[in-house]
Design an enzyme around this catalytic site. Sequence first.
Site, PDB file in Angstrom:
ATOM      1  CE  LYS A  50      -4.002   1.957   2.475  1.00 33.81           C
ATOM      2  NZ  LYS A  50      -4.903   1.810   3.635  1.00 33.81           N
ATOM      3  CB  SER A 125      -8.154   3.806   2.508  1.00 32.85           C
ATOM      4  OG  SER A 125      -7.322   3.190   3.468  1.00 32.85           O
ATOM      5  CB  SER A 149      -8.492   0.953   5.410  1.00 36.42           C
ATOM      6  OG  SER A 149      -9.151   2.169   5.202  1.00 36.42           O
TER       7      SER A 149
HETATM    8  N1  GLN Z   1     -13.351   4.573   6.096  1.00 34.84           N
HETATM    9  C1  GLN Z   1     -12.665   4.911   7.296  1.00 34.84           C
HETATM   10  C2  GLN Z   1     -12.161   6.324   7.223  1.00 34.84           C
HETATM   11  O1  GLN Z   1     -12.364   6.910   6.236  1.00 34.84           O
HETATM   12  C3  GLN Z   1     -11.550   3.958   7.568  1.00 34.84           C
HETATM   13  C4  GLN Z   1     -10.356   4.205   6.757  1.00 34.84           C
HETATM   14  C5  GLN Z   1      -9.174   3.379   7.185  1.00 34.84           C
HETATM   15  O2  GLN Z   1      -9.322   2.364   7.838  1.00 34.84           O
HETATM   16  N2  GLN Z   1      -7.997   3.869   6.843  1.00 34.84           N
HETATM   17  O3  GLN Z   1     -11.570   6.836   8.123  1.00 34.84           O
END
Ligand code: GLN
Length: 449
Positions: A50, A125, A149
């Site tokens: 990532k 994400s 995410s």
């Molecule tokens: N969707 C959540 C956020 O926008 C989680 C994102 C994540 O786990 N990085 O914060």
Amino acid sequence: MITLKEALKLPKEEIAALREDIRRKAEERSDLNAYIALDEAGEGVPLLIKDNIQVKGWSITAASKILQGYVAPYNATVIEKIEAAGLSPFGRANMDEFAMGSSTESSFYGKTLNPHDPERVPGGSSGGSAAAVGAGVAIAALGSDTGGSIRQPAAFCGIVGMKPTYGRVSRWGLGAYSSSLDQIGPMTQNVEDAAILYDIISGYDRRDSTSADVEYTPVADNLNPDRKLTVAVIDNYIKDASKEVQSAYDTAIKALEEAGHKIVHKEMMGAKYDIAAYYIIATAEASANLSRYDGIRYGNRAEDVDNLKELYLKTRSEGFGEEVKRRILLGSFVLSSGYYDAYYLKAQKVRHLIKDEFEEVFKDADLILSPVAPTPAFKFGEMADPLQMYLSDAYTIGINLAGLPAISIPVQKSAEGLPVGLQLIGKHFDEQTVFDGALSLERAVAYEK
Ligand code: GLN
């Protein structure tokens, strides 16, 4: 695609050909936009990374314009660990900018497509990681999970994604979003590969002050799907899920029972409080963490400015996308004097209640089964309202607030052919039980790719 387990057994001479094969496959599916770049480091078994994990010499940007041109000067601890295990970074995976999002639509590099339906999001994400593994153009990947995410894109793309206990995997070299919630974890084709990769990246690291100095026993060699476990289901949770998710839930419960596990029924406070607490704590921490991107130390710097303040302003205005700016504003607001007690402090108290509530359930259960997301993968643009997007995190963020380990497993496909994943949540540092239960569930539901 060859599994991670098989790839790690290949003789050295065959790995170069494997890397070549994956490069070709990734190029053939460039339409997915899962890879930001096909960078390579080293000659081991290729692992997709990532774009918020430092790989020395790579341009690591967290899919943000503000980090264009930044070159990582060191390797994250997880990168050192994978290299020691015979793996090598291969490709930068697309993601939501600074890991803020649930759809990978906010990447500066453009959206990633879901391999099961090009009109739908891969989740986020870690959407690039999930789409690449789901499409068979990566063996496995590393993602990060602050509020879902890893697990949610895994569920949307039909793969396995695991978030370890907070503190289990070093965050040293992970671009910080919300430091009290972030964890790096494996995204793989199956449960066994997830256990293998989890073992590789786990363990205490003195360079991360939140890394847990607790005894670590590897899980992959001890996997036991025959253990009989007690699994709690949270009856009031499931009511808010779509019929596709409810159907997968019923399938999983039946499969678990048939495999000899005991189901117990519970209720929890759930989403309303989780979402409120999370979006205060995460944005507060993000606003502090992202203050370092000022145009002086990293990446992009605005031009044609008269003074330092203007340099900061212009760099940050031009460099951050809309969602990131929204979160910096929200976070600065909840931390501001006068509002601190009403928001941030209160959210921390709620966080404790959430943690206590999980502990209460775990008095009677080894694992909790829950949806990962309220629906299968949604369409691009469908969640244009930010609040609606936040609400879709209902099932995942409480687990981060409580610091618990959880794994997302594909259970079945919807009538439209979209994967539906569910998660098993475990007790702190009891990853062994999480993986044992996951392997049993994986076998019992026999998901077809
Ligand atoms: N969707 C959540 C956020 O926008 C989680 C994102 C994540 O786990 N990085 O914060």
